[in-house]
Every structure is written in structure tokens, then in C-alpha cells.
Design a protein around this motif. Structure first.
Motif, mmCIF file in Angstrom:
data_model
loop_
_atom_site.group_PDB
_atom_site.id
_atom_site.type_symbol
_atom_site.label_atom_id
_atom_site.label_comp_id
_atom_site.label_asym_id
_atom_site.label_seq_id
_atom_site.Cartn_x
_atom_site.Cartn_y
_atom_site.Cartn_z
ATOM 1 N N ARG A 1 9.729 3.715 5.230
ATOM 2 C CA ARG A 1 8.313 3.399 5.005
ATOM 3 C C ARG A 1 7.716 4.369 3.992
ATOM 4 N NH1 ARG A 1 5.176 4.720 8.850
ATOM 5 N NH2 ARG A 1 6.671 6.081 9.833
ATOM 6 N N THR A 2 8.201 5.627 4.018
ATOM 7 C CA THR A 2 7.689 6.662 3.123
ATOM 8 C C THR A 2 8.845 7.493 2.573
ATOM 9 O OG1 THR A 2 7.357 8.142 5.016
ATOM 10 C CG2 THR A 2 5.439 6.859 4.281
ATOM 11 N N ASN B 1 7.197 4.482 -6.662
ATOM 12 C CA ASN B 1 6.170 3.879 -5.822
ATOM 13 C C ASN B 1 5.871 2.450 -6.273
ATOM 14 O OD1 ASN B 1 4.283 4.262 -3.581
ATOM 15 N ND2 ASN B 1 2.708 4.017 -5.152
ATOM 16 N N THR C 1 6.104 3.696 0.510
ATOM 17 C CA THR C 1 5.127 4.530 -0.191
ATOM 18 C C THR C 1 5.867 5.775 -0.652
ATOM 19 O OG1 THR C 1 3.315 3.730 1.171
ATOM 20 C CG2 THR C 1 2.982 5.843 0.055
ATOM 21 N N ALA D 1 5.640 9.463 -2.721
ATOM 22 C CA ALA D 1 4.721 10.496 -3.183
ATOM 23 C C ALA D 1 5.518 11.763 -3.502
ATOM 24 C CB ALA D 1 3.669 10.790 -2.120
#
Length: 185
Positions: free
Chosen positions: A39-40, A91, A97, A99
Motif C-alpha cells: 500500500r505504501t 508514485n 503511495t 514517498a
């Protein structure tokens, strides 16, 4: 006669000298989308060779030596600029997501990408080179092979700083595509 404090005097003198234009990496538009189990994902600050760790632009000369181009600057320090460009590119491509480090979101990321660059340079051979290895670490999800070497070359249309910056942007976008494919399902 008005006396200026030393810091203000130094800033005034430096401003009067003028500065070289700054070139920045551009995120390449993409329509490619890849689904990933994470998810990240966090992109760690990219490790670059010494000649690419500040804001000076370098290239390889005809003798094969790396030389700093006079009066040519990047708009940002290269580790930060390349990390941000790669993060933004990933991204845009991944379902997760993505970062950069330091992690700006709540909780911990599901995965991490750690890129270590051996060469990021406009070569004397008319190509821009981006070589190294990237590592992928994941907690509780599968993100594919934990490490991969990469060797990306992009044609240089010329030796002007703007052309080098454009080639570097393209090379970083190609690296993002390789990473996105490797962490996708």
C-alpha cells in the motif's frame, strides 16, 4: 557611512557576483500503471558517487576523466533531487503511495526501495549513463526480487547543460519503470 553586519555584507557581495542558472530534473509523464501488493513504499535517499553529491554538474571528458562543468549548477543537491524525482515517478506509476525518506506519512511503509548508484554521468561516448543496484525490502508483502542491477543509457543530443538534464530525467524515469515492473504483481 553605513556599516553592514558581516553576514549581510557577504550575501550582498555574493548576490552581486551573479549565479549560474540551475537545472532541475523533470518527472516524465507516463500512462504506465503497475499494481503492487504494497500500500505504501518509501524511497530511501539515493546514494550517488562523490562527483554527484552536490549541486555541480559533471561530465566525462575525452580522456575519460570526470570533470565539473564551470558555472553550471543543478537547482538542488543531487541526492535529494534524484530521490524526489524517482519517488514522484514511482508514485505516478504504482498502485501504492510512494514517498521519499524521511517517511512523511503516518505508520510505517510496507516496503522500501534503496538505490545505490555507481555512475550517473554524461559520457564522452555521447550517452548518459545511470548504473548501479537497487534493493527492495518489504514487511508482510511480496515485492519480488530483493535486489537488481541496472545499467541505463540514454542518447545525449548534445553537451549543453539542458540536454544533460533532459537525458538524466529520462534515465531516472527508465529506472522508475524498471523498479515499478519488479515490484508489481
Amino acid at each position: 557611512m553605513m556599516k553592514l553586519p558581516l553576514p549581510l555584507l557577504l550575501v550582498s557581495v555574493l548576490a552581486a557576483c551573479g549565479t549560474a542558472p540551475g537545472y532541475q530534473l523533470q518527472v516524465q509523464p507516463t500512462e504506465a500503471r503497475y499494481a503492487t501488493a504494497a500500500r505504501t513504499i518509501m524511497v530511501r535517499e539515493i546514494s550517488l558517487p562523490d562527483y554527484a553529491t552536490d549541486d555541480t554538474m559533471a561530465r566525462q571528458n575525452a580522456a575519460g576523466a570526470v570533470e565539473v562543468m564551470s558555472r553550471v549548477r543543478w537547482a538542488d543537491l543531487q541526492p535529494r533531487a534524484v530521490t524526489l524525482a524517482l519517488s514522484r515517478q514511482l508514485n505516478a506509476m504504482l498502485s501504492a503511495t510512494v514517498a521519499p525518506e524521511p517517511w512523511p506519512l503516518s505508520g510505517l511503509p510496507d516496503g522500501e526501495v534503496d538505490v545505490r548508484v555507481d555512475r550517473i554521468l554524461a559520457g564522452a561516448d555521447g550517452l548518459f549513463h545511470l548504473d548501479g543496484v537497487y534493493y527492495v525490502r518489504a514487511e508482510g508483502v511480496s515485492l519480488g526480487v530483493p535486489s537488481r542491477d541496472f545499467a541505463i543509457t540514454v542518447p545525449l543530443p548534445g553537451e549543453e547543460p539542458a540536454q544533460i538534464a533532459a537525458a538524466q530525467s529520462t534515465a531516472v524515469a527508465q529506472l522508475a519503470t524498471q523498479i515499478a515492473r519488479s515490484v508489481s504483481r
